[in-house]
Design a protein around this motif. Structure first.
Motif, short mmCIF file in Angstrom:
data_model
loop_
_atom_site.label_atom_id
_atom_site.label_comp_id
_atom_site.label_asym_id
_atom_site.label_seq_id
_atom_site.Cartn_x
_atom_site.Cartn_y
_atom_site.Cartn_z
N LEU A 1 -6.50 5.16 -1.54
CA LEU A 1 -5.44 4.48 -0.79
C LEU A 1 -5.15 5.14 0.56
O LEU A 1 -4.42 4.57 1.37
CB LEU A 1 -4.15 4.46 -1.61
CG LEU A 1 -4.14 3.58 -2.86
CD1 LEU A 1 -2.89 3.84 -3.67
CD2 LEU A 1 -4.22 2.11 -2.46
N GLY B 1 -3.16 -0.84 6.46
CA GLY B 1 -2.18 -1.29 5.50
C GLY B 1 -2.70 -2.32 4.52
O GLY B 1 -1.99 -2.73 3.61
N ARG B 2 -3.96 -2.74 4.70
CA ARG B 2 -4.55 -3.74 3.81
C ARG B 2 -5.12 -3.05 2.58
O ARG B 2 -5.94 -2.14 2.67
CB ARG B 2 -5.65 -4.52 4.53
CG ARG B 2 -5.15 -5.37 5.69
CD ARG B 2 -6.26 -6.26 6.22
NE ARG B 2 -7.37 -5.48 6.74
CZ ARG B 2 -7.47 -5.09 8.02
NH1 ARG B 2 -6.52 -5.43 8.89
NH2 ARG B 2 -8.50 -4.39 8.41
N LEU B 3 -4.70 -3.51 1.41
CA LEU B 3 -5.11 -2.89 0.16
C LEU B 3 -6.61 -2.97 -0.05
O LEU B 3 -7.22 -2.09 -0.67
CB LEU B 3 -4.37 -3.54 -1.01
CG LEU B 3 -4.40 -2.81 -2.35
CD1 LEU B 3 -3.83 -1.41 -2.22
CD2 LEU B 3 -3.63 -3.61 -3.40
N PRO C 1 -6.12 2.83 3.91
CA PRO C 1 -5.17 1.76 4.25
C PRO C 1 -3.74 2.27 4.45
O PRO C 1 -2.98 1.68 5.22
CB PRO C 1 -5.26 0.81 3.05
CG PRO C 1 -5.80 1.62 1.94
CD PRO C 1 -6.72 2.62 2.57
N TYR C 2 -3.36 3.36 3.80
CA TYR C 2 -2.01 3.91 3.95
C TYR C 2 -1.76 4.40 5.37
O TYR C 2 -0.68 4.19 5.93
CB TYR C 2 -1.82 5.04 2.94
CG TYR C 2 -0.51 5.78 3.04
CD1 TYR C 2 0.69 5.16 2.73
CD2 TYR C 2 -0.47 7.12 3.43
CE1 TYR C 2 1.90 5.84 2.81
CE2 TYR C 2 0.72 7.81 3.52
CZ TYR C 2 1.90 7.16 3.20
OH TYR C 2 3.09 7.84 3.28
N ASP D 1 -8.92 -2.43 1.97
CA ASP D 1 -9.64 -1.35 2.67
C ASP D 1 -9.76 -0.09 1.82
O ASP D 1 -10.42 0.87 2.23
CB ASP D 1 -8.93 -1.02 3.98
CG ASP D 1 -9.10 -2.12 5.01
OD1 ASP D 1 -9.96 -3.00 4.79
OD2 ASP D 1 -8.37 -2.12 6.02
N ALA D 2 -9.12 -0.09 0.65
CA ALA D 2 -9.24 1.08 -0.23
C ALA D 2 -10.68 1.28 -0.69
O ALA D 2 -11.06 2.40 -1.07
CB ALA D 2 -8.31 0.93 -1.43
N THR E 1 0.83 -1.21 0.00
CA THR E 1 0.00 0.00 0.00
C THR E 1 0.87 1.25 0.00
O THR E 1 0.57 2.22 -0.72
CB THR E 1 -0.93 0.00 1.21
OG1 THR E 1 -1.76 -1.16 1.18
CG2 THR E 1 -1.81 1.24 1.22
N TYR F 1 0.95 4.08 -2.89
CA TYR F 1 0.62 5.46 -2.52
C TYR F 1 1.73 6.41 -2.94
O TYR F 1 1.48 7.50 -3.48
CB TYR F 1 0.40 5.54 -1.00
CG TYR F 1 -0.20 6.85 -0.53
CD1 TYR F 1 -1.57 7.02 -0.47
CD2 TYR F 1 0.62 7.91 -0.15
CE1 TYR F 1 -2.12 8.23 -0.03
CE2 TYR F 1 0.09 9.11 0.28
CZ TYR F 1 -1.29 9.26 0.34
OH TYR F 1 -1.83 10.45 0.76
#
Length: 646
Positions: free
Chosen positions: A211, A219-221, A214-215, A223-224, A152, A156
Motif C-alpha cells: 500500500l 491514492g488508487r488502491l 498508492p498511499y 496501484d498496490a 488507501t 494503510y
C-alpha cells in the motif's frame, strides 16, 4: 455450585486487539497529519507581484523527499507554468526546494500544488495561489483530498495499528515464556498466541509494503500491485525498513520454531538453561531489530536529536511489548491453563515493574522532544493525545496495583486457597466417580493377560483426561485469589488495548513542537481577521510652521487588500478647507517580512486632493504607513500609523 469462567483464549485476545486497531484506524484516519510542515514560500500565499518571478520556492520545517513532479505551478487556464525540474536549495538547517517558471507568463492568478514525503515517512501535500499583476479568475481547482487520505489511507493506517498489535503479542508473549514461565512453551494456548502474533505482524508488514506506493502517490488502491511502483518504494527509507522487517520476521520464525520445538523437548536442566540463555539473547536481538525498523522510519528518525531518539524509541517499544504483550500472555494462561504457578505471576510482576520504569524514562524524553512547551501540551492535537495516553497509563497502573495485591494474596495464603480448591472439587466427586466407575467396570470385563483393545484404551484415556481437566478447571474457578487476579488482569488488558491504539495514533500525529513552529511561521498567522472594506484613516499633523502648520491628512486605500490598490490623500488646514502642500509622500513597510519601505508619490488631482492608482500591496499583514507632509521650505513632519491589510 461454582460458576465456570467463560473460555477466553488466544483468539479472543488477538481478536480484541485487531478489532480495536481497526476501529481506531477508521476513526483517526484523515485526522492525523505528518510531522513536516510548510513554513514558507516565495511568492507567499495570496501575494500579488508586479512582474512574473523566475521561480517558486518552498521551505519546510524538516527534511522531506521530493521529485520533479512534486511542485506544479499552473496558469489560470490550467496549463503547466513551471519547467518540471526540481531545484534542491537546501543549505544547513534550511530545507528549501523550488522550480523555475517559464518565460513570458501572462498576468493572473497562479496555483502552486505540492506533494512531499516527510522524514518520518508520512506524505504531506498542499496548495496555494499567488497573482502576477492582479488577481484573476482561474479554472484550476485546489485538491480537496490530502496526501495519504481516502480508502488507501484508511487501510494503510489500519495495517500500521495491526502491525503494532502483532509485534506486541509476538515479542511480549515470547518474553513472558522465557522470563516468567518456561513451562508455558509447551502450553498450546500460549503457542497459538505467539504464532498468531507473528502471522499478524507479517501480514500487516506485507500490506504496508504493497500500500505504500498508492498511499504516498496516486491514492488508487489498484496501484498496490504495480511492480514498478513497488520497486520505487523499496528504494526509499520506509521501503527499506519494511523489507528489513520482513527479513527479521524470517529470523523470528526460526526463533519461534526452536522455542516451541527443541526447547520443549529438552529434559536435561543444564542443556535447557543454556538454550534458554541463547533464545533470550537471540530473541532480544531480533525484537530490537524489528523495533528498530519503526525507529528508523518514523518519529525518532526526524527532528531533534535523532541519534539519541532512535535508541530511546527502541527501548520504549521493547518495554511496551514486554509489559502489554506479557499481560496478554498472562491473561491467556490464567484462563486456559489453571496449573500456572504463582511464581510465574510474581516474575511477571517484576518484569512489568521494570518495563514501567523504562517506559516512564523514555516516555519523558520523547514527550519533551515532540512537545517542546507547556502551551503545546494543551494547545495541539499531539499534546492532547499525550495527556490522554498519560491518563490511560495512570489507570493501567492503578489496575496493576490491584493485580499485584491479588498476587501477594496467592503467595501469602496458599493453604487457604488449596483448601478452598479441595472443597470446591467435592461438588464434582460424584460426577467424576461415576466416570471412573464406568471406566473400572469396563476394565473388569477384560480378562487378565488378554490384550487390551486399542480403541477402548484410547477412549478411557480421553475420559481420564477430560476428568482431570474438569477437576483442574473447578479448582481454578474455586480459588478466590486466582479468580480475582483473572478479573484484574482482564481489566488491565482492556485498558492496554486502548493505550496501544492511542500510542499508535501518536505516531501519525504532527508533534506539538512542529505544529507550533508552523503556526508561528505561517503567512499572516499573527494578524487577526481584517474587515473586507477600504482602509480609511485620519491623521492630524503639526509641522510647527506659523502659516498652515496645522491640519489633518485623510487617507483611503481601496480595496484595502493585498494586490493592486488606489490611494487617495486629502489634506485640510486648521480651518477645515482643502490645503495644497509643497510636498506629500507616502510609504509602507511590512517589518515582520522585511519588506519596504515601499515609496508612493501621489499626484495632485485637485486642491488638497492627491491620488495614486498603482499601489501594490505584496501580501497581507500589519503594515506601517508613513506620511511625510511639508508645508514650507523648512517646516515638515512624518506621520506613522500601523494598519492591518488583508
Amino acid at each position: 455450585m461454582t460458576a465456570t469462567a467463560p473460555r477466553f483464549g488466544t483468539a479472543h485476545v488477538l481478536r480484541l486487539l485487531l478489532v480495536t486497531a481497526a476501529l481506531l484506524g477508521t476513526v483517526f484516519s484523515g485526522t492525523a497529519s505528518a510531522h513536516a510542515a510548510l513554513t514558507g514560500s516565495d511568492p507567499k500565499d495570496g501575494a500579488v507581484v508586479a512582474t512574473a518571478p523566475k521561480g517558486v520556492t518552498l521551505t519546510f520545517s524538516e527534511q522531506v523527499a521530493m521529485d520533479d513532479d512534486s511542485i506544479r505551478v499552473l496558469e489560470p487556464s490550467g496549463k503547466r507554468a513551471d519547467t518540471g525540474e526540481l531545484r534542491d536549495l537546501c543549505a544547513g538547517a534550511i530545507v528549501k526546494y523550488g522550480v523555475n517558471l517559464n518565460a513570458g507568463l501572462p498576468d493572473g492568478t497562479y496555483t502552486v500544488a505540492w506533494r512531499a514525503i516527510s522524514a518520518d515517512s508520512h506524505p504531506i501535500s498542499g496548495a496555494f495561489t499567488f497573482s502576477i499583476g492582479a488577481p484573476s479568475q482561474t479554472t484550476v481547482a485546489l485538491p480537496k483530498e490530502e496526501a495519504g487520505g481516502g480508502l488507501t489511507g484508511v487501510l494503510y493506517d489500519i495495517a500500521r495499528y495491526v502491525s503494532y498489535a502483532g509485534y506486541t503479542v509476538l515479542a511480549g508473549g515470547a518474553a513472558f515464556i522465557l522470563l516468567c514461565w518456561p513451562r508455558g512453551a509447551s502450553v498450546r494456548s500460549l503457542q497459538r498466541l505467539v504464532v498468531r502474533g507473528w502471522v499478524t505482524l507479517t501480514a500487516a508488514t506485507l500490506a504496508l509494503l504493497l500500500l505504500r506506493a498508492p498511499y504516498t502517490g496516486s491514492g488508487r488502491l489498484a496501484d498496490a500491485f504495480d511492480l514498478a511502483a513497488l520497486g520505487g518504494v523499496l528504494e526509499t527509507k520506509t521501503g527499506a525498513a519494511l523489507m528489513s522487517r520482513l527479513l527479521l520476521l524470517g529470523a523470528a520464525a526460526l526463533f519461534v520454531a526452536v522455542l516451541f520445538g527443541a526447547y520443549t523437548r529438552r529434559e536435561d536442566e543444564g542443556e535447557k538453561k543454556d538454550l534458554t540463555f541463547g533464545l533470550a539473547m537471540g530473541g532480544s536481538v531480533v525484537a530490537a531489530g524489528i523495533a528498530g525498523t519503526w525507529a528508523l522510519s518514523e518519529h525518532a528518525s526526524a527532528g531533534l536529536q535523532p541519534g539519541i531518539a532512535m535508541p530511546v524509541d527502541i527501548l520504549h517499544l521493547l518495554a511496551m511489548a514486554a509489559w502489554l504483550g506479557g499481560l496478554a500472555a498472562l491473561l491467556v494462561a490464567l484462563h486456559r491453563e489453571p496449573t500456572i504457578e504463582r511464581t510465574a505471576v510474581e516474575r511477571f510482576s517484576r518484569v512489568a515493574f521494570v518495563s514501567v520504569v523504562v517506559l516512564a524514562l523514555t516516555g519523558t524524553y520523547q514527550s519533551w522532544r515532540q512537545v517542546g512547551s507547556w502551551s503545546a501540551l494543551t494547545g495541539t492535537d499531539y499534546g492532547r493525545l499525550l495527556l490522554l495516553k498519560l491518563g490511560l497509563v495512570a489507570v493501567l497502573l492503578g489496575v496493576a496495583w490491584i493485580s499485584r495485591r491479588w498476587t501477594r494474596r496467592l503467595t501469602e495464603a496458599p493453604a487457604v486457597a488449596d483448601a478452598g480448591t479441595e472443597d470446591a472439587s467435592d461438588d464434582g466427586v460424584e460426577e467424576d466417580a461415576g466416570t471412573e466407575d464406568a471406566s473400572a467396570e469396563g476394565s473388569d470385563n477384560v480378562p487378565v493377560g488378554a490384550p487390551e483393545d486399542p480403541e477402548r484404551a484410547a477412549q478411557l484415556a480421553r475420559q481420564r483426561a477430560a476428568v482431570a481437566t474438569a477437576r483442574a478447571r473447578r479448582a481454578r474457578d474455586a480459588d478466590p485469589g486466582r479468580a480475582g487476579l483473572r478479573r484484574s488482569v482482564l481489566a488491565e488488558a482492556g485498558v492496554a488495548v486502548v493505550l496501544l491504539a492511542v500510542t499508535t495514533v501518536l505516531t501519525t500525529t504532527e508533534p506539538g513542537r512542529t505544529e507550533e513552529e508552523a503556526a508561528r511561521t505561517a503567512p499572516g498567522a499573527s494578524s487577526p481577521a481584517v474587515p473586507d472594506r477600504p482602509l480609511d484613516l485620519t491623521l492630524p499633523f503639526d509641522t510647527g510652521g506659523a502659516v498652515n502648520g496645522k491640519g489633518e491628512v485623510r487617507l483611503t486605500l481601496d480595496p484595502g487588500r493585498s494586490g493592486r490598490n488606489t490611494l487617495h490623500v486629502y489634506v485640510t488646514g486648521a480651518n477645515g478647507r482643502p490645503l495644497d502642500v509643497p510636498e506629500l509622500k507616502v510609504s509602507y513597510t511590512l517589518e515582520s517580512e522585511q519588506i519596504g519601505p515601499v515609496p508612493v508619490v501621489p499626484e495632485r488631482v485637485a486642491a488638497g486632493h492627491y491620488s495614486s492608482s498603482t499601489v501594490q500591496v505584496p501580501m497581507p499583514g500589519e503594515w506601517k504607513l508613513q506620511v511625510k507632509v511639508r508645508t514650507s521650505d523648512i517646516d515638515q513632519t512624518t506621520l506613522d500609523k500601523n494598519v492591518k491589510i488583508g
